[in-house]
Design a protein around this motif. Structure first.
Motif, PDB file in Angstrom:
ATOM      1  N   GLU A  86       0.410  -1.004  -0.228  1.00 40.41           N
ATOM      2  CA  GLU A  86      -0.188   0.232  -0.090  1.00 40.41           C
ATOM      3  C   GLU A  86       0.961   1.085   0.398  1.00 40.41           C
ATOM      4  N   SER A  87       2.228   1.410   1.070  1.00 41.53           N
ATOM      5  CA  SER A  87       3.126   2.158   0.924  1.00 41.53           C
ATOM      6  C   SER A  87       3.507   2.606  -0.443  1.00 41.53           C
ATOM      7  N   THR A  88       3.803   1.215  -0.727  1.00 42.72           N
ATOM      8  CA  THR A  88       4.546   1.366  -1.903  1.00 42.72           C
ATOM      9  C   THR A  88       4.053   2.104  -3.164  1.00 42.72           C
ATOM     10  N   ILE A  89       2.644   1.795  -3.651  1.00 38.67           N
ATOM     11  CA  ILE A  89       1.622   2.636  -4.231  1.00 38.67           C
ATOM     12  C   ILE A  89       1.738   3.638  -4.374  1.00 38.67           C
ATOM     13  N   SER A  90       1.562   4.025  -2.450  1.00 38.20           N
ATOM     14  CA  SER A  90       1.830   5.785  -2.621  1.00 38.20           C
ATOM     15  C   SER A  90       2.227   6.374  -2.843  1.00 38.20           C
ATOM     16  N   TYR A  91       3.975   5.846  -2.611  1.00 38.97           N
ATOM     17  CA  TYR A  91       4.777   6.412  -2.364  1.00 38.97           C
ATOM     18  C   TYR A  91       5.877   6.744  -4.175  1.00 38.97           C
ATOM     19  N   MET A  92       4.725   5.417  -5.423  1.00 36.97           N
ATOM     20  CA  MET A  92       5.319   5.312  -6.772  1.00 36.97           C
ATOM     21  C   MET A  92       4.000   6.538  -7.174  1.00 36.97           C
ATOM     22  N   THR A  93       3.257   7.281  -6.889  1.00 35.15           N
ATOM     23  CA  THR A  93       2.877   7.884  -7.108  1.00 35.15           C
ATOM     24  C   THR A  93       2.402   9.244  -6.847  1.00 35.15           C
ATOM     25  N   LEU A  94       3.871   9.339  -6.457  1.00 37.61           N
ATOM     26  CA  LEU A  94       4.166  11.146  -5.627  1.00 37.61           C
ATOM     27  C   LEU A  94       4.822  11.684  -6.980  1.00 37.61           C
ATOM     28  N   PRO A  95       3.572  12.740  -7.163  1.00 38.66           N
ATOM     29  CA  PRO A  95       4.508  14.074  -8.760  1.00 38.66           C
ATOM     30  C   PRO A  95       5.902  14.064  -8.339  1.00 38.66           C
ATOM     31  N   ALA A  96       6.731  13.364  -8.557  1.00 36.74           N
ATOM     32  CA  ALA A  96       7.963  13.354  -8.769  1.00 36.74           C
ATOM     33  C   ALA A  96       8.935  12.069  -9.594  1.00 36.74           C
ATOM     34  N   SER A  97       9.316  12.086  -9.927  1.00 37.90           N
ATOM     35  CA  SER A  97      10.531  11.622 -11.094  1.00 37.90           C
ATOM     36  C   SER A  97      10.886  10.714  -9.830  1.00 37.90           C
ATOM     37  N   THR A  98      11.779   9.679 -10.110  1.00 35.88           N
ATOM     38  CA  THR A  98      12.304   8.685  -9.305  1.00 35.88           C
ATOM     39  C   THR A  98      13.634   9.184  -9.074  1.00 35.88           C
ATOM     40  N   LEU A  99      14.112   9.637 -10.124  1.00 27.99           N
ATOM     41  CA  LEU A  99      15.158  10.564 -10.006  1.00 27.99           C
ATOM     42  C   LEU A  99      15.554  11.914  -8.811  1.00 27.99           C
ATOM     43  N   GLU A 100      14.358  11.995  -8.820  1.00 29.95           N
ATOM     44  CA  GLU A 100      14.084  13.230  -7.748  1.00 29.95           C
ATOM     45  C   GLU A 100      13.944  12.621  -6.097  1.00 29.95           C
ATOM     46  N   LYS A 101      13.064  11.284  -6.076  1.00 29.60           N
ATOM     47  CA  LYS A 101      13.084   9.929  -5.315  1.00 29.60           C
ATOM     48  C   LYS A 101      14.290   9.785  -4.542  1.00 29.60           C
ATOM     49  N   PHE A 102      15.388   9.235  -5.160  1.00 28.96           N
ATOM     50  CA  PHE A 102      16.430   8.366  -5.911  1.00 28.96           C
ATOM     51  C   PHE A 102      17.008   9.190  -4.579  1.00 28.96           C
ATOM     52  N   THR A 103      17.742  10.852  -5.352  1.00 25.29           N
ATOM     53  CA  THR A 103      18.558  11.492  -4.830  1.00 25.29           C
ATOM     54  C   THR A 103      17.773  12.224  -3.331  1.00 25.29           C
ATOM     55  N   LEU A 104      16.597  12.064  -2.910  1.00 29.67           N
ATOM     56  CA  LEU A 104      16.506  12.653  -1.863  1.00 29.67           C
ATOM     57  C   LEU A 104      16.342  11.417  -0.569  1.00 29.67           C
ATOM     58  N   GLU A 105      16.933  10.846  -0.914  1.00 28.99           N
ATOM     59  CA  GLU A 105      17.487   9.030  -0.186  1.00 28.99           C
ATOM     60  C   GLU A 105      18.620   9.371   0.430  1.00 28.99           C
ATOM     61  N   PHE A 106      19.259   9.831  -0.956  1.00 29.19           N
ATOM     62  CA  PHE A 106      20.568   9.486  -1.506  1.00 29.19           C
ATOM     63  C   PHE A 106      21.539  10.852  -0.135  1.00 29.19           C
ATOM     64  N   ILE A 107      20.976  11.845  -0.378  1.00 27.62           N
ATOM     65  CA  ILE A 107      21.014  12.869   0.313  1.00 27.62           C
ATOM     66  C   ILE A 107      20.566  12.634   2.415  1.00 27.62           C
ATOM     67  N   ASN A 108      19.187  12.414   2.606  1.00 26.50           N
ATOM     68  CA  ASN A 108      18.450  12.227   3.785  1.00 26.50           C
ATOM     69  C   ASN A 108      19.580  11.009   4.278  1.00 26.50           C
ATOM     70  N   ARG A 109      19.832  10.130   4.005  1.00 23.52           N
ATOM     71  CA  ARG A 109      20.541   8.749   4.212  1.00 23.52           C
ATOM     72  C   ARG A 109      22.470   8.788   3.828  1.00 23.52           C
ATOM     73  N   ILE A 110      22.948   8.639   3.419  1.00 24.99           N
ATOM     74  CA  ILE A 110      23.904   8.579   3.371  1.00 24.99           C
ATOM     75  C   ILE A 110      25.105   9.948   3.450  1.00 24.99           C
TER      76      ILE A 110
END
Length: 263
Positions: A86-110
């Motif tokens: 359920e949360s995966t579907i909600s996350y994937m439908t956010l109005p943002a590209s895959t690159l933006e989501k990946f960059t956000l996680e990279f900044i917030n985590r690594i």
């Protein structure tokens, strides 16, 4: 679904604000827990040394160990929205590209782990010894500031490749669980650690079989035709290149896996 595969700074800012609001409690409790553990370690080191501050040479080994442990725990649960359907579907439908989501996680985590964890350790390390000096009047508090730090780093800084090697290894420890979190849905950190342990054990067994039963350990290679570096600086450079290539490869795999899940 993502609008496109490009990077939009406006969308990224909106995504960052949204994720910051959702994960603010995790960041606060995680920071409190990290600082609390440092305080406990500082108190135990002081008591073990007879209520005297241990030598500052323990600062960097202690900081490295705790930063790696907490960094692995933090990065091991990256992409928290991928833990169930359920949360995966909600996350994937956010109005943002895959690159933006990946960059956000990279900044917030690594990136956050590399920059903030050592800084928090330095602040809490000094604060811990200062509080101990307030409780025990006989305890002599010596601030571990930039001057002391420069003195401790003096010998190491003469060989900048050592610093680069340490940063590369630290980044590798963070990238491995980060990539595992993009691969595995439930219990990503446990599955990642099990996978890494299995791979390491398999390689050790293969090397042992090649060296002992097959007798490759008795084979002498002419150094003039060997491609393996023999000088210390060459060895450091070789491992730095290999580790950074591994980091980039694993980050690329994590991005492609996230993109695959979106499709």
């Amino acid at each position: 679904m993502s609008t496109n595969n490009t990077f939009s700074l406006t969308r990224f800012k909106l995504l960052y604000k949204q994720q910051l609001l959702q994960n603010s409690k995790l960041l606060i409790f995680g920071t409190i827990g990290y600082c609390g553990v440092i305080m406990i370690v500082v108190a135990m080191a002081t008591l073990d040394n007879g209520l005297r501050a241990p030598e500052h040479r323990i600062f960097f080994p202690m900081m490295s160990f705790l930063a790696i442990v907490f960094g692995v725990l933090y990065c091991g649960y990256s992409f928290p929205s991928l833990r169930n359907k359920e949360s995966t579907i909600s996350y994937m439908t956010l109005p943002a590209s895959t690159l933006e989501k990946f960059t956000l996680e990279f900044i917030n985590r690594i990136l956050l782990s590399i920059l903030v964890l050592p800084l928090l350790f330095w602040i809490t390390y000094n604060a811990g010894y200062y509080f101990i000096s307030l409780i025990f009047q006989s305890f002599e508090f010596e601030f571990f500031g930039t001057a002391v730090m420069q003195e401790e780093l003096k010998n190491t800084m003469e060989r900048p490749k050592v610093i680069t090697m340490f940063i590369s290894i630290f980044t590798l420890f963070l990238v491995i669980p980060f990539t595992g979190a993009a691969f595995f849905g439930k219990q990503p950190l446990i599955k990642t650690l099990f996978s890494v342990a299995s791979i390491v054990i398999a390689y050790i067994c293969l090397i042992y079989i090649a060296v002992e039963p097959l007798g490759l350990g008795n084979y002498l290679i002419d150094e003039t035709i060997s491609l393996v570096p023999t000088e210390n600086d060459e060895i450091l450079t070789f491992f730095i290149v290999v580790i950074n290539i591994t980091n980039l490869t694993m980050l690329t795999v994590a991005y492609l896996k996230l993109k695959e899940k979106e499709v």
